[in-house]
Design a protein around this motif. Sequence first.
Motif, PDB file in Angstrom:
ATOM      1  N   VAL A 142      10.125 -27.880  75.051  1.00  0.00           N
ATOM      2  CA  VAL A 142       9.163 -28.563  75.728  1.00  0.00           C
ATOM      3  C   VAL A 142       7.965 -28.355  75.206  1.00  0.00           C
ATOM      4  O   VAL A 142       7.470 -27.044  74.765  1.00  0.00           O
ATOM      5  CB  VAL A 142       9.239 -28.657  77.083  1.00  0.00           C
ATOM      6  N   ARG A 143       7.030 -29.284  75.175  1.00  0.00           N
ATOM      7  CA  ARG A 143       5.614 -29.096  74.759  1.00  0.00           C
ATOM      8  C   ARG A 143       4.982 -28.022  75.565  1.00  0.00           C
ATOM      9  O   ARG A 143       4.935 -28.157  76.779  1.00  0.00           O
ATOM     10  CB  ARG A 143       4.784 -30.336  74.677  1.00  0.00           C
ATOM     11  N   GLY A 144       4.084 -27.000  74.774  1.00  0.00           N
ATOM     12  CA  GLY A 144       3.556 -26.102  75.542  1.00  0.00           C
ATOM     13  C   GLY A 144       4.331 -24.954  75.641  1.00  0.00           C
ATOM     14  O   GLY A 144       3.928 -23.756  76.404  1.00  0.00           O
ATOM     15  N   GLN A 145       5.598 -24.873  75.183  1.00  0.00           N
ATOM     16  CA  GLN A 145       6.233 -23.626  75.192  1.00  0.00           C
ATOM     17  C   GLN A 145       6.593 -23.203  74.006  1.00  0.00           C
ATOM     18  O   GLN A 145       6.604 -23.567  72.709  1.00  0.00           O
ATOM     19  CB  GLN A 145       7.874 -24.134  75.654  1.00  0.00           C
ATOM     20  N   LYS A 146       6.956 -21.754  73.897  1.00  0.00           N
ATOM     21  CA  LYS A 146       6.873 -21.060  72.720  1.00  0.00           C
ATOM     22  C   LYS A 146       8.530 -20.924  72.242  1.00  0.00           C
ATOM     23  O   LYS A 146       9.452 -20.992  73.092  1.00  0.00           O
ATOM     24  CB  LYS A 146       6.437 -19.701  72.657  1.00  0.00           C
ATOM     25  N   LEU A 147       8.851 -20.939  71.011  1.00  0.00           N
ATOM     26  CA  LEU A 147      10.081 -20.872  70.509  1.00  0.00           C
ATOM     27  C   LEU A 147      10.425 -19.561  69.524  1.00  0.00           C
ATOM     28  O   LEU A 147      10.256 -19.576  68.480  1.00  0.00           O
ATOM     29  CB  LEU A 147      10.606 -22.196  69.643  1.00  0.00           C
ATOM     30  N   PRO A 148      10.607 -18.348  70.250  1.00  0.00           N
ATOM     31  CA  PRO A 148      10.904 -17.310  69.425  1.00  0.00           C
ATOM     32  C   PRO A 148      12.175 -17.281  68.535  1.00  0.00           C
ATOM     33  O   PRO A 148      13.186 -17.864  68.900  1.00  0.00           O
ATOM     34  CB  PRO A 148      11.020 -16.112  70.197  1.00  0.00           C
ATOM     35  N   ILE A 149      12.088 -17.139  67.213  1.00  0.00           N
ATOM     36  CA  ILE A 149      13.229 -17.038  66.074  1.00  0.00           C
ATOM     37  C   ILE A 149      13.526 -15.524  65.799  1.00  0.00           C
ATOM     38  O   ILE A 149      12.587 -14.773  65.216  1.00  0.00           O
ATOM     39  CB  ILE A 149      12.767 -17.887  65.050  1.00  0.00           C
ATOM     40  N   PHE A 150      14.523 -14.940  66.701  1.00  0.00           N
ATOM     41  CA  PHE A 150      15.005 -13.728  65.957  1.00  0.00           C
ATOM     42  C   PHE A 150      15.900 -13.653  65.071  1.00  0.00           C
ATOM     43  O   PHE A 150      17.011 -14.418  65.030  1.00  0.00           O
ATOM     44  CB  PHE A 150      15.598 -12.868  67.424  1.00  0.00           C
ATOM     45  N   SER A 151      15.521 -13.026  63.910  1.00  0.00           N
ATOM     46  CA  SER A 151      16.464 -12.770  62.583  1.00  0.00           C
ATOM     47  C   SER A 151      16.601 -11.359  62.168  1.00  0.00           C
ATOM     48  O   SER A 151      15.956 -10.451  62.794  1.00  0.00           O
ATOM     49  CB  SER A 151      15.547 -13.769  61.662  1.00  0.00           C
TER      50      SER A 151
END
Length: 223
Positions: A142-151
Motif C-alpha cells: 500500500v502507498r506509504g509502505q516499504k517493500l524490501p526485496i531480499f535476494s
Amino acid sequence: MAREYRTIEEVAGPLMFVKGVEGVTYNELGEIELANGEVRRCKVLEVDGPNVMVQLFEDSTGINLSNSKVRFLGRAMELGVSEDMLGRVFDGLGRTIDGGPEILPDARMDINGLPMNPAARVYPAEFIQTGVSAIDGLNTLVRGQKLPIFSASGLPHNQLAAQIARQAKVRGTDLREPGQRPGSRAYLHAAHGPHRRRVPGLREGHARPGHHDGHHQLRRRSA
C-alpha cells in the motif's frame, strides 16, 4: 558569511580535525580548498569547544595540512529542487552528471528533513498494484509502505525492482482507468555501490524511472 581556517590538524581516512574554530555547529556544511584550487565538501560530525571533526565527502588524497583551508558555510546541506529534476541524473551531492544543463531550483531544501510524527501519519490504505502476482496476492503493498526485496548473488533482484517501478500503479489514480481521477507520479531510484558492469542494465531497466552508479535519476510517469 563563510568563515575560513588554515588550522587543519590531522586527516585520518574520511575524517579531518580542525582546531581554533568559532561558531561552527553540528551538521554544518564545509568546503576544503586545496592549494591547486580544487574544492571538496565535508560536514561537521562533532564539536568540542574550538575544535571540530568533519567527515569528507570525497577522497582525502592531496589535502596538505599547511596549504589547504577550510570554510564553514553556516548551513546544513541543501538540495535545490524543481520540476526540472524529473528525468535527470545526479550524483550523491545533487550535481547533474547526465550532460544536461544545470537545474535552476525553485527552492532549496534541507536534506535532513524534520522529525516524523507517527501520530500524524495518514493511515495507509491505497493499494499499489505492482503487476507481480506473488506480491499483489501474498504481500500486498500500500502507498506509504516499504517493500524490501531480499535476494542473493546471481538472482535477478535488479530486474525485479525495475519491473515493479515500471508497472506499479495506485488504483484509482491512474489515467488508464476510465472514470477515475487522473494522476501522475515521480519515481526516484537511488542505488549505492552497484558493480560498474551492472550500471548499463540498471539505466536501461529504469528507462522510465532510472539510476546510475550511486547517482539519482528522477522521471515523471503519467499513466
